[in-house]
Design an enzyme around this catalytic site. Sequence first.
Site, PDB file in Angstrom:
ATOM      1  N   HIS A 192       0.845  -1.208   0.000  1.00 46.14           N
ATOM      2  CA  HIS A 192       0.000   0.000   0.000  1.00 46.14           C
ATOM      3  C   HIS A 192       0.873   1.249   0.000  1.00 46.14           C
ATOM      4  CE1 HIS A 192      -3.926   2.067   0.633  1.00 46.14           C
ATOM      5  NE2 HIS A 192      -3.114   3.024   1.054  1.00 46.14           N
ATOM      6  N   ASP A 229       2.109   2.878   3.250  1.00 46.67           N
ATOM      7  CA  ASP A 229       1.238   4.033   2.977  1.00 46.67           C
ATOM      8  C   ASP A 229       2.026   5.287   2.593  1.00 46.67           C
ATOM      9  OD1 ASP A 229      -1.250   5.204   2.509  1.00 46.67           O
ATOM     10  OD2 ASP A 229      -1.319   6.096   4.492  1.00 46.67           O
TER      11      ASP A 229
HETATM   12  C1  0GY Z   1      -4.419   6.294   2.365  1.00 44.82           C
HETATM   13  C2  0GY Z   1      -5.216   7.141   3.200  1.00 44.82           C
HETATM   14  C3  0GY Z   1      -5.753   8.350   2.900  1.00 44.82           C
HETATM   15  C4  0GY Z   1      -5.851   8.945   1.609  1.00 44.82           C
HETATM   16  C5  0GY Z   1      -6.122   8.313   0.460  1.00 44.82           C
HETATM   17  O1  0GY Z   1      -6.813   8.247  -1.730  1.00 44.82           O
HETATM   18  C6  0GY Z   1      -6.458   8.976  -0.817  1.00 44.82           C
HETATM   19  O2  0GY Z   1      -6.404  10.188  -0.911  1.00 44.82           O
HETATM   20  O3  0GY Z   1      -6.127   7.018   0.411  1.00 44.82           O
HETATM   21  C7  0GY Z   1      -6.354   9.093   4.010  1.00 44.82           C
HETATM   22  O4  0GY Z   1      -6.458  10.325   3.914  1.00 44.82           O
HETATM   23  O5  0GY Z   1      -6.740   8.467   5.025  1.00 44.82           O
HETATM   24  O6  0GY Z   1      -4.557   5.092   2.355  1.00 44.82           O
HETATM   25  O7  0GY Z   1      -3.593   6.797   1.658  1.00 44.82           O
END
Ligand code: 0GY
Length: 293
Positions: free
Chosen positions: A29, A248
């Site tokens: 991820h 992440d």
């Molecule tokens: C993650 C979490 C976040 C953001 C996104 O697509 C995204 O903007 O996934 C978050 O803000 O919790 O998994 O990256």
Amino acid sequence: MPMDPDWLPFHPNPTKPSFKPPKGAVDAHCHVFGPEGKFPFAPERKYTPCDASKEKLFELRDFLGLERNVIVQASCHGTNNDALEDALLSSNNLARGVAVVSPDICQSDLRRLDTAGVRAVRFNFLKRLVDIAPRDIFQNVAKKIANLGWHVVVYVEAPDLEELAPFLKSLPTNIIFDHMARPDVNEGLNSKNFVLFQKLMENEKFWCKTSCPERLSQEGPEKNYSDILPFMSTLIKNYTERVLWGTDWPHPNMKSHMPDDGKLVDIVEKIAPTEELQRKLLVDNPMRLYWEH
Ligand code: 0GY
């Protein structure tokens, strides 16, 4: 467009992890953002991040002792997957992708994404990140991608899980939950929502990522995110064949602090305490889902 004023850029010089990941370890991820000059952010986005290029991602992968990435389309790029596709095509087969697609995407575009290395679509149910689509739209997308052998990655928060569960069960593909469906650490392991989550995980179509301690912990980096680790270890112990792990990076929307990616890697040893668990979490499971079909 400059990044949001409260935006925290990714850690400039993470620590070298003391835990050495097994050969072939996958960061399942992570994201690429831009660079904006080449891959502009989507007009409908809810935030403007800093650039986080494929080169930086691959450099971090090597530095952390990982070998592969699963790159997840982030909401700031909407349904334009060009930055993702470009990163996949320059990864030397060491990256796979999770796209976000528009409901009217045609089969030839899906096949092109498949050739680049996309193996899933993401359904995001977080209102702060996206304008949520009606269920029949998600249903149609799921039908379109099912015959490619792809799966669906779902981003949802624990309080919304109960209402969403019947819909997710009805989808024709495997479902992978981002960040353990974001349990509330204050509610504890026996909370209604975490018990429900585990009940869902009994069903073999559901997988989850034991990721994002930095988002879910209340104790924070000073205490090594220790309050959230029991949630991760429980899932890894009980659903060993269907858990994934990821950094992440570049950690979108982190407002409290920016995690040290090296320290996130060191957490693996705590939540997966044996070599066998580490190999399943970091190598066997993500390889089965993203490379071996
Ligand atoms: C993650 C979490 C976040 C953001 C996104 O697509 C995204 O903007 O996934 C978050 O803000 O919790 O998994 O990256």
